[in-house]
Design a protein around this motif. Structure first.
Motif, PDB file in Angstrom:
ATOM      1  N   GLU A   7      -0.185 -14.952   5.639  1.00 10.99           N
ATOM      2  CA  GLU A   7      -1.626 -15.290   7.027  1.00 10.99           C
ATOM      3  C   GLU A   7      -1.438 -14.087   7.828  1.00 10.99           C
ATOM      4  OE1 GLU A   7      -4.114 -17.346   6.621  1.00 10.99           O
ATOM      5  OE2 GLU A   7      -3.289 -18.733   3.890  1.00 10.99           O
ATOM      6  N   GLY A   8      -2.570 -13.899   8.571  1.00 15.75           N
ATOM      7  CA  GLY A   8      -2.683 -13.095   9.298  1.00 15.75           C
ATOM      8  C   GLY A   8      -3.065 -11.363   9.257  1.00 15.75           C
ATOM      9  N   PHE A   9      -3.474 -11.126  10.677  1.00 11.30           N
ATOM     10  CA  PHE A   9      -3.852  -9.271  10.546  1.00 11.30           C
ATOM     11  C   PHE A   9      -2.575  -9.135  11.369  1.00 11.30           C
ATOM     12  CE2 PHE A   9      -5.065  -5.181  12.199  1.00 11.30           C
ATOM     13  CZ  PHE A   9      -5.839  -4.839  11.268  1.00 11.30           C
ATOM     14  N   GLU A  10      -2.013  -9.555  11.925  1.00 16.05           N
ATOM     15  CA  GLU A  10      -0.694  -8.506  12.281  1.00 16.05           C
ATOM     16  C   GLU A  10       0.564  -8.796  11.292  1.00 16.05           C
ATOM     17  OE1 GLU A  10      -0.928 -13.351  13.127  1.00 16.05           O
ATOM     18  OE2 GLU A  10      -2.182 -12.007  13.165  1.00 16.05           O
ATOM     19  N   ASN A  11       0.394  -9.698  10.723  1.00 14.62           N
ATOM     20  CA  ASN A  11       1.682  -9.564   9.468  1.00 14.62           C
ATOM     21  C   ASN A  11       1.557  -8.466   8.308  1.00 14.62           C
ATOM     22  OD1 ASN A  11       3.151 -10.906  10.629  1.00 14.62           O
ATOM     23  ND2 ASN A  11       1.471 -13.050   9.697  1.00 14.62           N
ATOM     24  N   MET A  12       0.059  -7.971   8.144  1.00 16.64           N
ATOM     25  CA  MET A  12      -0.463  -6.622   7.200  1.00 16.64           C
ATOM     26  C   MET A  12       0.882  -6.000   6.911  1.00 16.64           C
ATOM     27  SD  MET A  12      -3.819  -3.901   6.776  1.00 16.64           S
ATOM     28  CE  MET A  12      -4.692  -5.500   7.810  1.00 16.64           C
ATOM     29  N   PHE A  13       0.971  -5.364   8.209  1.00 17.39           N
ATOM     30  CA  PHE A  13       2.118  -4.050   7.771  1.00 17.39           C
ATOM     31  C   PHE A  13       3.643  -4.400   7.487  1.00 17.39           C
ATOM     32  CE2 PHE A  13       6.344  -1.912   8.836  1.00 17.39           C
ATOM     33  CZ  PHE A  13       6.168  -0.772   8.470  1.00 17.39           C
ATOM     34  N   ASN A  14       4.340  -6.098   7.640  1.00 15.32           N
ATOM     35  CA  ASN A  14       5.617  -6.326   6.851  1.00 15.32           C
ATOM     36  C   ASN A  14       5.364  -7.016   4.947  1.00 15.32           C
ATOM     37  OD1 ASN A  14       6.948  -6.310   8.920  1.00 15.32           O
ATOM     38  ND2 ASN A  14       6.240  -8.459   9.909  1.00 15.32           N
ATOM     39  N   ALA A  15       3.697  -7.554   5.478  1.00 11.48           N
ATOM     40  CA  ALA A  15       3.046  -7.577   3.999  1.00 11.48           C
ATOM     41  C   ALA A  15       3.345  -6.537   3.299  1.00 11.48           C
ATOM     42  CB  ALA A  15       1.986  -8.414   4.007  1.00 11.48           C
ATOM     43  N   PHE A  16       2.848  -5.659   3.325  1.00  9.53           N
ATOM     44  CA  PHE A  16       2.699  -3.824   2.740  1.00  9.53           C
ATOM     45  C   PHE A  16       4.190  -3.434   2.189  1.00  9.53           C
ATOM     46  CE2 PHE A  16       2.345   0.874   2.735  1.00  9.53           C
ATOM     47  CZ  PHE A  16       1.423   0.829   1.742  1.00  9.53           C
ATOM     48  N   VAL A  17       5.045  -3.557   3.466  1.00  8.74           N
ATOM     49  CA  VAL A  17       6.263  -2.828   2.913  1.00  8.74           C
ATOM     50  C   VAL A  17       7.255  -4.254   1.946  1.00  8.74           C
ATOM     51  CG1 VAL A  17       8.829  -2.608   4.542  1.00  8.74           C
ATOM     52  CG2 VAL A  17       6.617  -1.966   5.747  1.00  8.74           C
ATOM     53  N   ASP A  18       7.019  -5.406   2.100  1.00  4.77           N
ATOM     54  CA  ASP A  18       7.135  -6.352   1.125  1.00  4.77           C
ATOM     55  C   ASP A  18       7.136  -6.572  -0.218  1.00  4.77           C
ATOM     56  OD1 ASP A  18       9.400  -8.616   1.020  1.00  4.77           O
ATOM     57  OD2 ASP A  18       7.628  -9.997   0.677  1.00  4.77           O
ATOM     58  N   MET A  19       5.587  -6.294  -0.518  1.00  9.30           N
ATOM     59  CA  MET A  19       5.089  -5.170  -1.203  1.00  9.30           C
ATOM     60  C   MET A  19       5.836  -4.463  -1.794  1.00  9.30           C
ATOM     61  SD  MET A  19       1.546  -4.392  -2.273  1.00  9.30           S
ATOM     62  CE  MET A  19       1.168  -2.815  -2.282  1.00  9.30           C
ATOM     63  N   LEU A  20       5.697  -3.266  -1.566  1.00  8.13           N
ATOM     64  CA  LEU A  20       6.519  -2.064  -2.070  1.00  8.13           C
ATOM     65  C   LEU A  20       8.543  -2.558  -2.412  1.00  8.13           C
ATOM     66  CD1 LEU A  20       4.725   0.572   0.836  1.00  8.13           C
ATOM     67  CD2 LEU A  20       4.473   0.509  -1.233  1.00  8.13           C
ATOM     68  N   LYS A  21       8.468  -3.272  -1.667  1.00  7.83           N
ATOM     69  CA  LYS A  21      10.110  -3.477  -2.084  1.00  7.83           C
ATOM     70  C   LYS A  21       9.464  -4.204  -3.560  1.00  7.83           C
ATOM     71  CE  LYS A  21      12.280  -2.608   2.798  1.00  7.83           C
ATOM     72  NZ  LYS A  21      12.773  -3.403   3.722  1.00  7.83           N
ATOM     73  N   GLY A  22       9.061  -4.836  -3.549  1.00  4.39           N
ATOM     74  CA  GLY A  22       9.295  -6.276  -4.853  1.00  4.39           C
ATOM     75  C   GLY A  22       9.390  -6.778  -4.351  1.00  4.39           C
ATOM     76  N   GLY A  23       9.032  -7.604  -2.827  1.00  2.08           N
ATOM     77  CA  GLY A  23       8.698  -9.198  -2.617  1.00  2.08           C
ATOM     78  C   GLY A  23       7.938  -9.438  -3.281  1.00  2.08           C
ATOM     79  N   ASN A  24       6.996  -9.929  -3.415  1.00  5.58           N
ATOM     80  CA  ASN A  24       5.333 -10.222  -3.501  1.00  5.58           C
ATOM     81  C   ASN A  24       5.937 -10.692  -5.200  1.00  5.58           C
ATOM     82  OD1 ASN A  24       4.928  -7.458  -4.465  1.00  5.58           O
ATOM     83  ND2 ASN A  24       3.349  -8.790  -4.987  1.00  5.58           N
ATOM     84  N   PHE A  25       5.001 -11.828  -5.081  1.00  2.00           N
ATOM     85  CA  PHE A  25       4.737 -12.717  -6.700  1.00  2.00           C
ATOM     86  C   PHE A  25       3.194 -12.101  -7.139  1.00  2.00           C
ATOM     87  CE2 PHE A  25       8.140 -14.561  -6.178  1.00  2.00           C
ATOM     88  CZ  PHE A  25       9.140 -14.408  -7.265  1.00  2.00           C
ATOM     89  N   GLY A  26       3.004 -10.989  -8.429  1.00  2.00           N
ATOM     90  CA  GLY A  26       1.389 -11.154  -8.911  1.00  2.00           C
ATOM     91  C   GLY A  26       1.220  -9.958  -7.979  1.00  2.00           C
ATOM     92  N   LYS A  27      -0.359 -11.057  -7.804  1.00  6.61           N
ATOM     93  CA  LYS A  27      -1.315  -9.777  -5.895  1.00  6.61           C
ATOM     94  C   LYS A  27      -0.347 -10.174  -4.560  1.00  6.61           C
ATOM     95  CE  LYS A  27      -5.939  -9.266  -6.959  1.00  6.61           C
ATOM     96  NZ  LYS A  27      -7.071 -10.008  -7.313  1.00  6.61           N
ATOM     97  N   ALA A  28      -0.881  -9.029  -4.214  1.00  5.00           N
ATOM     98  CA  ALA A  28      -0.439  -9.351  -2.989  1.00  5.00           C
ATOM     99  C   ALA A  28      -1.961  -9.353  -2.162  1.00  5.00           C
ATOM    100  CB  ALA A  28       0.228  -7.729  -2.464  1.00  5.00           C
ATOM    101  N   VAL A  29      -2.059 -10.477  -1.085  1.00  4.76           N
ATOM    102  CA  VAL A  29      -3.382 -10.862  -0.857  1.00  4.76           C
ATOM    103  C   VAL A  29      -2.356 -10.892   0.833  1.00  4.76           C
ATOM    104  CG1 VAL A  29      -5.239 -11.990  -0.655  1.00  4.76           C
ATOM    105  CG2 VAL A  29      -4.324 -11.952  -2.301  1.00  4.76           C
ATOM    106  N   VAL A  30      -3.830 -10.659   1.981  1.00  2.01           N
ATOM    107  CA  VAL A  30      -3.585 -10.706   3.042  1.00  2.01           C
ATOM    108  C   VAL A  30      -4.846 -11.181   3.599  1.00  2.01           C
ATOM    109  CG1 VAL A  30      -3.364 -10.095   5.535  1.00  2.01           C
ATOM    110  CG2 VAL A  30      -2.026  -8.666   3.913  1.00  2.01           C
ATOM    111  N   LYS A  31      -4.664 -12.561   4.329  1.00  2.00           N
ATOM    112  CA  LYS A  31      -6.107 -12.886   4.772  1.00  2.00           C
ATOM    113  C   LYS A  31      -6.197 -12.975   6.802  1.00  2.00           C
ATOM    114  CE  LYS A  31      -6.328 -16.770   1.509  1.00  2.00           C
ATOM    115  NZ  LYS A  31      -6.571 -18.067   0.804  1.00  2.00           N
ATOM    116  N   PHE A  32      -6.968 -12.444   6.511  1.00  2.00           N
ATOM    117  CA  PHE A  32      -7.402 -13.424   8.371  1.00  2.00           C
ATOM    118  C   PHE A  32      -8.123 -14.003   8.596  1.00  2.00           C
ATOM    119  CE2 PHE A  32      -8.717  -8.485   6.666  1.00  2.00           C
ATOM    120  CZ  PHE A  32      -7.358  -7.730   7.466  1.00  2.00           C
TER     121      PHE A  32
END
Length: 77
Positions: free
Chosen positions: A52-77
């Protein structure tokens, strides 16, 4: 190493076959519609990580690159 894999496949009578999506482009829409139907019927489940939140996009992206997500990684604004 390769010979061990080949030996195991022969002894276990295994078959290996590749799959390329581009081979089935003429049936793409059929596949999309069938998957949609299975999801609606509860026969096909999927997982996604929602941040959740535009301000968390960078952390979500880094987490995705590290394999910290399941399935699709989505950021909701």
């Amino acid at each position: 190493m390769t010979s061990l894999v080949q030996f195991s496949m022969i002894m276990k009578e295994l078959k290996m076959e590749g799959f390329h999506v581009t081979r089935w482009t003429d049936r793409w829409l059929e596949g999309i519609l069938q998957n949609k139907k299975w999801i609606e019927e509860g026969k096909l489940n999927y997982r996604e990580t929602v941040t959740e939140g535009f301000e968390n996009m960078f952390n979500a992206f880094v987490d995705m690159l590290k394999g910290g997500n399941f399935g699709k990684a989505v950021v909701k604004f």
